[in-house]
Design a protein around this motif. Structure first.
Motif, PDB file in Angstrom:
ATOM      1  N   GLY A   1       0.550  10.736 -10.946  1.00  0.00           N
ATOM      2  CA  GLY A   1      -0.315  11.918 -11.002  1.00  0.00           C
ATOM      3  C   GLY A   1       0.474  13.184 -11.254  1.00  0.00           C
ATOM      4  O   GLY A   1       0.060  14.057 -12.037  1.00  0.00           O
ATOM      5  N   LEU A   2       1.622  13.306 -10.624  1.00  0.00           N
ATOM      6  CA  LEU A   2       2.477  14.474 -10.833  1.00  0.00           C
ATOM      7  C   LEU A   2       2.927  14.566 -12.286  1.00  0.00           C
ATOM      8  O   LEU A   2       2.865  15.630 -12.903  1.00  0.00           O
ATOM      9  CB  LEU A   2       3.688  14.416  -9.906  1.00  0.00           C
ATOM     10  N   PHE A   3       3.377  13.435 -12.842  1.00  0.00           N
ATOM     11  CA  PHE A   3       3.848  13.433 -14.222  1.00  0.00           C
ATOM     12  C   PHE A   3       2.712  13.729 -15.208  1.00  0.00           C
ATOM     13  O   PHE A   3       2.912  14.424 -16.203  1.00  0.00           O
ATOM     14  CB  PHE A   3       4.531  12.112 -14.574  1.00  0.00           C
ATOM     15  N   VAL A   4       1.518  13.218 -14.926  1.00  0.00           N
ATOM     16  CA  VAL A   4       0.377  13.505 -15.789  1.00  0.00           C
ATOM     17  C   VAL A   4       0.042  14.993 -15.756  1.00  0.00           C
ATOM     18  O   VAL A   4      -0.182  15.629 -16.792  1.00  0.00           O
ATOM     19  CB  VAL A   4      -0.844  12.647 -15.388  1.00  0.00           C
ATOM     20  N   LEU A   5       0.020  15.567 -14.571  1.00  0.00           N
ATOM     21  CA  LEU A   5      -0.261  16.998 -14.452  1.00  0.00           C
ATOM     22  C   LEU A   5       0.819  17.838 -15.119  1.00  0.00           C
ATOM     23  O   LEU A   5       0.521  18.855 -15.739  1.00  0.00           O
ATOM     24  CB  LEU A   5      -0.422  17.393 -12.988  1.00  0.00           C
ATOM     25  N   MET A   6       2.071  17.419 -14.977  1.00  0.00           N
ATOM     26  CA  MET A   6       3.158  18.153 -15.623  1.00  0.00           C
ATOM     27  C   MET A   6       3.030  18.066 -17.146  1.00  0.00           C
ATOM     28  O   MET A   6       3.276  19.038 -17.851  1.00  0.00           O
ATOM     29  CB  MET A   6       4.513  17.620 -15.175  1.00  0.00           C
TER      30      MET A   6
ATOM     31  N   LEU B   1       0.818  -1.210   0.000  1.00  0.00           N
ATOM     32  CA  LEU B   1       0.000   0.000   0.000  1.00  0.00           C
ATOM     33  C   LEU B   1       0.855   1.265   0.000  1.00  0.00           C
ATOM     34  O   LEU B   1       0.537   2.235  -0.695  1.00  0.00           O
ATOM     35  CB  LEU B   1      -0.948   0.002   1.203  1.00  0.00           C
ATOM     36  N   ILE B   2       1.936   1.253   0.754  1.00  0.00           N
ATOM     37  CA  ILE B   2       2.817   2.418   0.768  1.00  0.00           C
ATOM     38  C   ILE B   2       3.416   2.648  -0.614  1.00  0.00           C
ATOM     39  O   ILE B   2       3.428   3.768  -1.126  1.00  0.00           O
ATOM     40  CB  ILE B   2       3.922   2.253   1.834  1.00  0.00           C
ATOM     41  N   VAL B   3       3.918   1.584  -1.249  1.00  0.00           N
ATOM     42  CA  VAL B   3       4.509   1.701  -2.583  1.00  0.00           C
ATOM     43  C   VAL B   3       3.448   2.154  -3.584  1.00  0.00           C
ATOM     44  O   VAL B   3       3.709   3.016  -4.432  1.00  0.00           O
ATOM     45  CB  VAL B   3       5.155   0.367  -3.012  1.00  0.00           C
ATOM     46  N   PHE B   4       2.250   1.607  -3.495  1.00  0.00           N
ATOM     47  CA  PHE B   4       1.165   1.962  -4.404  1.00  0.00           C
ATOM     48  C   PHE B   4       0.810   3.451  -4.292  1.00  0.00           C
ATOM     49  O   PHE B   4       0.647   4.136  -5.305  1.00  0.00           O
ATOM     50  CB  PHE B   4      -0.059   1.091  -4.100  1.00  0.00           C
ATOM     51  N   VAL B   5       0.725   3.964  -3.081  1.00  0.00           N
ATOM     52  CA  VAL B   5       0.379   5.377  -2.872  1.00  0.00           C
ATOM     53  C   VAL B   5       1.489   6.285  -3.402  1.00  0.00           C
ATOM     54  O   VAL B   5       1.219   7.279  -4.083  1.00  0.00           O
ATOM     55  CB  VAL B   5       0.097   5.652  -1.379  1.00  0.00           C
TER      56      VAL B   5
ATOM     57  N   GLY C   1       1.465   6.200  -7.156  1.00  0.00           N
ATOM     58  CA  GLY C   1       0.294   6.927  -7.634  1.00  0.00           C
ATOM     59  C   GLY C   1       0.505   8.428  -7.604  1.00  0.00           C
ATOM     60  O   GLY C   1       0.091   9.131  -8.526  1.00  0.00           O
ATOM     61  N   HIS C   2       1.177   8.912  -6.579  1.00  0.00           N
ATOM     62  CA  HIS C   2       1.469  10.339  -6.510  1.00  0.00           C
ATOM     63  C   HIS C   2       2.429  10.764  -7.621  1.00  0.00           C
ATOM     64  O   HIS C   2       2.257  11.821  -8.224  1.00  0.00           O
ATOM     65  CB  HIS C   2       2.042  10.700  -5.141  1.00  0.00           C
ATOM     66  N   PHE C   3       3.451   9.945  -7.871  1.00  0.00           N
ATOM     67  CA  PHE C   3       4.391  10.280  -8.936  1.00  0.00           C
ATOM     68  C   PHE C   3       3.716  10.253 -10.311  1.00  0.00           C
ATOM     69  O   PHE C   3       3.941  11.137 -11.136  1.00  0.00           O
ATOM     70  CB  PHE C   3       5.601   9.352  -8.927  1.00  0.00           C
TER      71      PHE C   3
END
Length: 60
Positions: free
Chosen positions: A50-55, A39-43, A46-48
């Motif tokens: 999301g960051l790359f998609v937004l960038m 779960l920690i790795v998944f979260v 997921g943040h990375f």
């Protein structure tokens, strides 16, 4: 039943044969450890993502 000791007694005997646990060096439930790390790795991933998609969309 059927010549065997009750489950509680068998578990107590097995627990008594184990060496004492060292503070901070054990995680008693292996599957829980696996789920926790997953779960920690998944979260984090997921943040990375999301960051790359937004960038990529220029929304950062």
């Amino acid at each position: 039943m059927f010549g065997r000791k009750p489950l509680e007694e068998r578990l107590a005997e097995r627990r008594a044969q184990l060496p004492p646990l060292e503070e901070g060096k054990h995680f008693e439930h292996g599957p829980a450890k696996f789920v926790f790390i997953f779960l920690i790795v998944f979260v984090v991933l997921g943040h990375f993502v999301g960051l790359f998609v937004l960038m990529a969309l220029g929304q950062h």
